[in-house]
Motif scaffolding. Structure first.
Motif, PDB file in Angstrom:
ATOM      1  N   LYS A  25       0.815  -1.215   0.000  1.00  0.00           N
ATOM      2  CA  LYS A  25       0.000   0.000   0.000  1.00  0.00           C
ATOM      3  C   LYS A  25       0.851   1.268   0.000  1.00  0.00           C
ATOM      4  O   LYS A  25       0.331   2.369  -0.204  1.00  0.00           O
ATOM      5  N   TYR A  26       2.153   1.121   0.260  1.00  0.00           N
ATOM      6  CA  TYR A  26       3.040   2.280   0.336  1.00  0.00           C
ATOM      7  C   TYR A  26       3.922   2.342  -0.914  1.00  0.00           C
ATOM      8  O   TYR A  26       4.250   1.324  -1.519  1.00  0.00           O
ATOM      9  N   ASP A  27       4.329   3.543  -1.259  1.00  0.00           N
ATOM     10  CA  ASP A  27       5.276   3.718  -2.357  1.00  0.00           C
ATOM     11  C   ASP A  27       6.683   3.356  -1.885  1.00  0.00           C
ATOM     12  O   ASP A  27       7.077   3.680  -0.750  1.00  0.00           O
ATOM     13  N   ASN A  28       7.433   2.681  -2.748  1.00  0.00           N
ATOM     14  CA  ASN A  28       8.867   2.444  -2.538  1.00  0.00           C
ATOM     15  C   ASN A  28       9.197   1.615  -1.296  1.00  0.00           C
ATOM     16  O   ASN A  28      10.284   1.753  -0.731  1.00  0.00           O
ATOM     17  N   GLU A  29       8.272   0.759  -0.855  1.00  0.00           N
ATOM     18  CA  GLU A  29       8.560  -0.122   0.273  1.00  0.00           C
ATOM     19  C   GLU A  29       8.695  -1.586  -0.142  1.00  0.00           C
ATOM     20  O   GLU A  29       9.240  -2.384   0.601  1.00  0.00           O
ATOM     21  N   TYR A  30       8.212  -1.916  -1.348  1.00  0.00           N
ATOM     22  CA  TYR A  30       8.205  -3.318  -1.753  1.00  0.00           C
ATOM     23  C   TYR A  30       8.265  -3.410  -3.273  1.00  0.00           C
ATOM     24  O   TYR A  30       7.548  -2.688  -3.978  1.00  0.00           O
ATOM     25  N   GLY A  63      16.586   1.013   0.534  1.00  0.00           N
ATOM     26  CA  GLY A  63      15.604   0.850  -0.527  1.00  0.00           C
ATOM     27  C   GLY A  63      14.516  -0.113  -0.118  1.00  0.00           C
ATOM     28  O   GLY A  63      14.423  -0.520   1.047  1.00  0.00           O
ATOM     29  N   PRO A  64      13.676  -0.519  -1.061  1.00  0.00           N
ATOM     30  CA  PRO A  64      12.527  -1.368  -0.733  1.00  0.00           C
ATOM     31  C   PRO A  64      12.921  -2.807  -0.440  1.00  0.00           C
ATOM     32  O   PRO A  64      14.006  -3.275  -0.812  1.00  0.00           O
ATOM     33  N   ALA A  65      12.031  -3.520   0.245  1.00  0.00           N
ATOM     34  CA  ALA A  65      12.148  -4.968   0.333  1.00  0.00           C
ATOM     35  C   ALA A  65      11.926  -5.545  -1.059  1.00  0.00           C
ATOM     36  O   ALA A  65      11.216  -4.950  -1.881  1.00  0.00           O
ATOM     37  N   MET A  66      12.524  -6.703  -1.325  1.00  0.00           N
ATOM     38  CA  MET A  66      12.475  -7.239  -2.696  1.00  0.00           C
ATOM     39  C   MET A  66      12.186  -8.727  -2.687  1.00  0.00           C
ATOM     40  O   MET A  66      12.786  -9.481  -1.902  1.00  0.00           O
ATOM     41  N   VAL A  67      11.280  -9.169  -3.552  1.00  0.00           N
ATOM     42  CA  VAL A  67      10.980 -10.585  -3.748  1.00  0.00           C
ATOM     43  C   VAL A  67      11.431 -11.003  -5.139  1.00  0.00           C
ATOM     44  O   VAL A  67      11.092 -10.354  -6.134  1.00  0.00           O
ATOM     45  N   PHE A  68      12.214 -12.045  -5.182  1.00  0.00           N
ATOM     46  CA  PHE A  68      12.614 -12.681  -6.434  1.00  0.00           C
ATOM     47  C   PHE A  68      11.654 -13.847  -6.672  1.00  0.00           C
ATOM     48  O   PHE A  68      11.630 -14.815  -5.910  1.00  0.00           O
ATOM     49  N   ASN A  69      10.853 -13.751  -7.732  1.00  0.00           N
ATOM     50  CA  ASN A  69       9.812 -14.749  -7.990  1.00  0.00           C
ATOM     51  C   ASN A  69      10.314 -15.991  -8.706  1.00  0.00           C
ATOM     52  O   ASN A  69       9.644 -17.032  -8.679  1.00  0.00           O
ATOM     53  N   LYS A  70      11.478 -15.890  -9.362  1.00  0.00           N
ATOM     54  CA  LYS A  70      12.000 -17.034 -10.110  1.00  0.00           C
ATOM     55  C   LYS A  70      13.436 -17.310  -9.678  1.00  0.00           C
ATOM     56  O   LYS A  70      14.351 -16.554  -9.994  1.00  0.00           O
ATOM     57  N   ILE A  71      13.600 -18.427  -8.951  1.00  0.00           N
ATOM     58  CA  ILE A  71      14.895 -18.822  -8.432  1.00  0.00           C
ATOM     59  C   ILE A  71      15.417 -19.984  -9.270  1.00  0.00           C
ATOM     60  O   ILE A  71      14.745 -21.022  -9.369  1.00  0.00           O
TER      61      ILE A  71
END
Length: 502
Positions: A25-30, A63-71
């Motif tokens: 819901k926030y900018d630049n957090e995820y 910076g934002p938290a980051m999710v890598f969807n393809k490992i």
């Protein structure tokens, strides 16, 4: 934000996935990426630029938290990194202003709620079960544990909530440790001397028994932060999961393991179940022979340990489409995990001994959350002169791994190191305002705490603790008034400006 609003938000955030939805819901957090990534050094190499911060070698940034969807090599897994690497993000996750996090955690200790055990069929962490007895079971191909750098001793689990019980009293403890994958069903576990789980392990080993243990990965961040409290705030036998209960206003839910007699966090993304084997040790870098372990919070790669205890894995359970959480050792994720509980511990101890003297505490990024604290002092009369140094001594007592304490006045923003250094420049004289406390045990991962660095150090891990008193003597306060500016409504001139600066 009112307490009622905070309580409602905390009730809605109870596992990793609900917290991620809140951050969206926030900018630049995820942020997410679908670009395939190799968990061996590449994943951390990317995030070093995106948002690691801390003591990571420059260039880096917040910076934002980051999710890598393809490992690469792991079709069903995603990897999350940097969830807590911003203090503002931690504040949003916990539902309090970032300046008030120390008080929030201090209060949670006094409002602790014990965890509860739920039925196995209710635990989402056991949606998928892999038993070590299954043919083909192999941790190395099952879980995408990353390496931080190409010279790491191996893949590491860096955000595992290690949970076990005292074999004599049944009291539980949860902590985070360095966990290196050593084989298809073996994980080495590095203990800094004095850790509570190590005391449990020693008791079990002395009786000739294994210690059942679970490692829960990908949990509510309130659990991760609560787990980083240390004595004297949380003495041996204090279950830090109850602090997370106090933070959220609801008990943390546990579940009995499927293969060992130990409890795990029921809504974790991944749970590793195993036993710490008595009288069995391995060399941490036995597969790489680099002499290196992994990057640690001071910004240097830790030495591989010659002989570390081993967990024999009995099972891995996880949610469907799981998210493995990890961090970079020297990132600001460590600063916030270690530093905010340290702030709470210092604030609590000093407030009990010297009420009203310390307005707030900050353990900033350059100090790694463990080595440095800034105390904001409110001298109310001449009788308070000198008590600021007593507060510093109490801070060292509250957190034994603290190395440097900076004391500043109430008009200094302790969350702005430019302001702290300004106070040191204009309100400090080195010969009169530096207090040395030599020969004190501190933390073994600071490479300067070694006889090779200074002949004054008698053994590795011993340091000279130092107080930097950057406060104005009370009788001179009138001579050190900062220039006062007119209070104005900036939004009248730049609409939305206040929102941009939050």
């Amino acid at each position: 934000m009112t307490d009622m609003t905070r309580s409602t938000e905390n009730h809605e955030n109870y596992d990793l996935r609900s917290v991620i939805e809140r951050l969206k819901k926030y900018d630049n957090e995820y942020v997410e990426t679908n670009e395939p990534v190799d968990p061996a050094a590449e994943l951390s190499g990317v995030y070093r630029y995106v948002g690691a911060g801390g003591t990571v070698m420059r260039p880096t940034r917040t910076g934002p938290a980051m999710v890598f969807n393809k490992i690469k090599g792991y079709d069903d897994f995603r990897v999350l990194i940097g969830l807590l690497s911003s203090r503002q993000r931690v504040a949003r996750i916990l539902g309090a202003p970032k300046e008030e996090l120390a008080r929030l955690l201090r209060d949670a200790v006094h409002k602790a709620i014990d965890p509860i055990v739920i039925a196995n069929e209710q635990a989402v962490c056991q949606e998928v079960i892999h038993l070590a007895s299954d043919e083909g079971f192999d941790l190395r191909t099952l879980l995408p544990a990353p390496t931080n750098t190409p010279e790491d001793a191996g893949p590491y689990f860096t955000m595992g909530m290690c949970y076990a019980a005292d074999p004599q009293t049944g009291e539980h403890d949860v902590t985070i440790h360095r966990l290196c994958v050593q084989g298809k069903d073996e994980i080495s576990m590095y203990f800094v001397p004095g850790r509570h789980l190590d005391q449990f392990r020693i008791k079990a080993e002395q009786a000739g028994n294994a210690l059942p243990i679970t490692i829960s990965i990908g949990v509510d961040p309130a659990i991760e932060i609560g787990a980083c409290f240390e004595p004297p705030t949380t003495p041996l036998g204090f279950d830090e999961l109850s602090i997370a209960g106090g933070l959220r206003g609801r008990a943390v839910e546990l579940v009995q393991g499927v293969a060992v007699n130990a409890r795990a966090i029921a809504n974790a993304e991944v749970v590793i179940e195993g036993e710490l084997i008595p009288d069995y040790r391995v060399r941490e870098d036995q597969h790489t022979n680099t002499g290196k372990a992994m990057p640690e919070f001071p910004g240097y790669t830790g030495d591989a340990q010659a002989a570390v205890p081993v967990i024999k894995v009995k099972a891995v359970t996880h949610r469907k489409h799981p998210i493995l959480q990890t961090c970079i050792g020297p990132s600001d994720e460590h600063t916030n995990l270690a530093g905010i509980p340290t702030e709470a511990s210092i604030l609590g101890m000093v407030e009990r001994a010297l009420p009203g003297l310390v307005k707030n505490v900050h353990c900033p990024s350059p100090g790694t959350g463990k080595y440095m604290a800034v105390l904001q002092i409110n001298k109310r009369s001449l009788q308070d002169e000198g008590r600021q140094r007593q507060a510093a001594l109490l801070a060292f007592s509250a957190f034994s791994e603290l190395k440097h304490v900076f004391l500043v006045d109430e008009d200094v923003d302790i969350f702005d190191l430019n302001d702290v250094i300004w106070a040191m420049t204009t309100r400090y004289q080195g010969d009169a305002d530096t207090i040395f406390i030599p020969g004190v045990r501190c933390h073994p991962l600071d490479p300067s705490q070694d006889p090779a660095f200074s002949s004054s150090i008698r053994a590795h891990g011993i340091t000279c603790k130092t107080i930097y008193d950057c406060t104005v003597p009370y009788h001179l306060k009138a001579n050190f008034q900062r220039s006062q500016f007119m209070e104005v409504d900036v939004d009248r001139f730049l609409p939305g400006f206040s929102n941009l600066t939050q």
